[in-house]
Scaffold this active site. Structure first.
Site, mmCIF file in Angstrom:
data_model
loop_
_atom_site.group_PDB
_atom_site.id
_atom_site.type_symbol
_atom_site.label_atom_id
_atom_site.label_comp_id
_atom_site.label_asym_id
_atom_site.label_seq_id
_atom_site.Cartn_x
_atom_site.Cartn_y
_atom_site.Cartn_z
ATOM 1 C CD GLU A 45 8.506 -0.129 -2.896
ATOM 2 O OE1 GLU A 45 7.346 0.301 -2.869
ATOM 3 O OE2 GLU A 45 8.846 -1.238 -2.442
ATOM 4 C CE LYS A 71 -3.398 -2.037 3.156
ATOM 5 N NZ LYS A 71 -3.968 -1.901 4.525
ATOM 6 N N GLY A 72 2.076 1.173 0.520
ATOM 7 C CA GLY A 72 2.867 2.361 0.810
ATOM 8 C C GLY A 72 3.091 3.317 -0.346
ATOM 9 N NE ARG A 120 -1.113 2.135 5.042
ATOM 10 C CZ ARG A 120 -0.065 1.369 4.735
ATOM 11 N NH1 ARG A 120 0.916 1.861 4.014
ATOM 12 N NH2 ARG A 120 0.007 0.120 5.134
ATOM 13 C CG PHE A 124 10.191 2.705 11.185
ATOM 14 C CD1 PHE A 124 10.309 1.524 10.456
ATOM 15 C CD2 PHE A 124 8.928 3.228 11.403
ATOM 16 C CE1 PHE A 124 9.184 0.888 9.959
ATOM 17 C CE2 PHE A 124 7.797 2.600 10.903
ATOM 18 C CZ PHE A 124 7.919 1.425 10.184
ATOM 19 C CB VAL A 125 10.519 7.431 7.514
ATOM 20 C CG1 VAL A 125 11.842 8.086 7.848
ATOM 21 C CG2 VAL A 125 10.665 6.483 6.344
ATOM 22 C CE LYS A 172 14.543 3.464 6.491
ATOM 23 N NZ LYS A 172 14.008 2.501 7.464
ATOM 24 C CG ASP A 219 2.090 0.968 7.603
ATOM 25 O OD1 ASP A 219 3.031 0.744 6.821
ATOM 26 O OD2 ASP A 219 1.592 0.101 8.329
HETATM 27 P P1 5GP Z 1 13.145 -3.797 1.677
HETATM 28 O O1 5GP Z 1 12.762 -5.109 1.035
HETATM 29 O O2 5GP Z 1 13.842 -2.859 0.747
HETATM 30 O O3 5GP Z 1 13.923 -4.031 2.937
HETATM 31 O O4 5GP Z 1 11.826 -3.172 2.216
HETATM 32 C C1 5GP Z 1 10.951 -2.449 1.492
HETATM 33 C C2 5GP Z 1 9.641 -2.296 2.237
HETATM 34 O O5 5GP Z 1 9.817 -2.299 3.672
HETATM 35 C C3 5GP Z 1 9.038 -0.962 1.903
HETATM 36 O O6 5GP Z 1 8.260 -1.024 0.741
HETATM 37 C C4 5GP Z 1 8.225 -0.673 3.152
HETATM 38 O O7 5GP Z 1 6.970 -1.291 3.055
HETATM 39 C C5 5GP Z 1 9.001 -1.313 4.273
HETATM 40 N N1 5GP Z 1 9.869 -0.323 4.950
HETATM 41 C C6 5GP Z 1 11.210 -0.265 4.920
HETATM 42 N N2 5GP Z 1 11.683 0.763 5.651
HETATM 43 C C7 5GP Z 1 10.588 1.383 6.149
HETATM 44 C C8 5GP Z 1 10.409 2.550 6.970
HETATM 45 O O8 5GP Z 1 11.338 3.249 7.419
HETATM 46 N N3 5GP Z 1 9.121 2.895 7.254
HETATM 47 C C9 5GP Z 1 8.038 2.175 6.811
HETATM 48 N N4 5GP Z 1 6.844 2.610 7.160
HETATM 49 N N5 5GP Z 1 8.186 1.078 6.037
HETATM 50 C C10 5GP Z 1 9.445 0.697 5.695
#
Ligand code: 5GP
Length: 187
Positions: free
Chosen positions: A107, A51-52, A173, A160-161, A139, A167
């Site tokens: 994304e 959803k993000g 959100r 964490f954001v 990040k 969310d």
């Molecule tokens: P990755 O597979 O790159 O580790 O993670 C991607 C997904 O993790 C993002 O699409 C998101 O849903 C979640 N995510 C990663 N970091 C954050 C963050 O700082 N805040 C939030 N709300 N979700 C995050």
């Protein structure tokens, strides 16, 4: 300041603004202009990961002035709350074929890179013309795998954001800006 009226949890979760609405708007406009120029004359298909990604997608498409199509995917990734394990299940797939199309993933955030690596690899098996990635946030400190981000909004520290589509336990959100939470939420 966190908008207490819009999000009464903002003070409870001790949110601190990291990227303002104006900064997001300006950067999104720049990305949209670049995408419009790069994909001129191409069959562009934007794919948003729910959803993000929904807020960024909605703002980004309105800055792109070439014809495009939209589609959505929804994924579930296994692992602790804020920790991606790399095992990704597609819980809602694209509604149509991507063969011959120029796919651009939109994304919200690339953290470890595992989710996008999985999704890009998956889409490439469906014979698109090419697959690229537009991410609002990255990040680098959390990187586990290299994901080439062709269009990047902002590089952020390892915090964490929430907000602007992102969310914490389905909250925040609707914040119009990106905020950090004081402490990384428990896994
Ligand atoms: P990755 O597979 O790159 O580790 O993670 C991607 C997904 O993790 C993002 O699409 C998101 O849903 C979640 N995510 C990663 N970091 C954050 C963050 O700082 N805040 C939030 N709300 N979700 C995050």
């Amino acid at each position: 300041m966190p908008n207490a009226k819009r999000d009464p949890f903002a003070s409870i979760d001790r949110l601190r603004p990291l990227i303002t609405e104006e900064e997001i708007r300006n950067r999104t406009r720049e990305l949209g202009a670049k995408i419009s120029a790069d994909y001129k004359g191409s069959d562009l298909l934007l794919v948003s990961v729910l959803k993000g990604g929904f807020v960024f997608l909605a703002d980004l498409v309105r800055t792109i002035d070439i014809p495009l199509e939209l589609d959505f995917m929804r994924v579930r990734s296994y692992g602790a709350r804020s920790e991606s394990s790399g095992v990704v299940e597609i819980t809602a797939d694209l509604t149509g074929p991507v063969e011959g199309k120029h796919v651009l993933f939109v994304e919200d955030i690339v953290d470890t890179g595992l989710t996008m690596t999985y999704l890009m690899r998956n889409i490439k098996t469906r014979h698109p013309a090419d697959v690229r990635l537009c991410a609002l946030l990255y990040k680098p400190e959390r990187k586990l795998v290299d994901v080439p981000i062709d269009y990047l909004g902002f590089t952020i520290p390892n915090q964490f954001v929430v907000g602007y589509g992102l969310d914490y336990a389905e909250k925040h959100r609707n914040l119009p800006y990106i905020a950090t939470m004081d402490d990384e939420p428990p896994g």
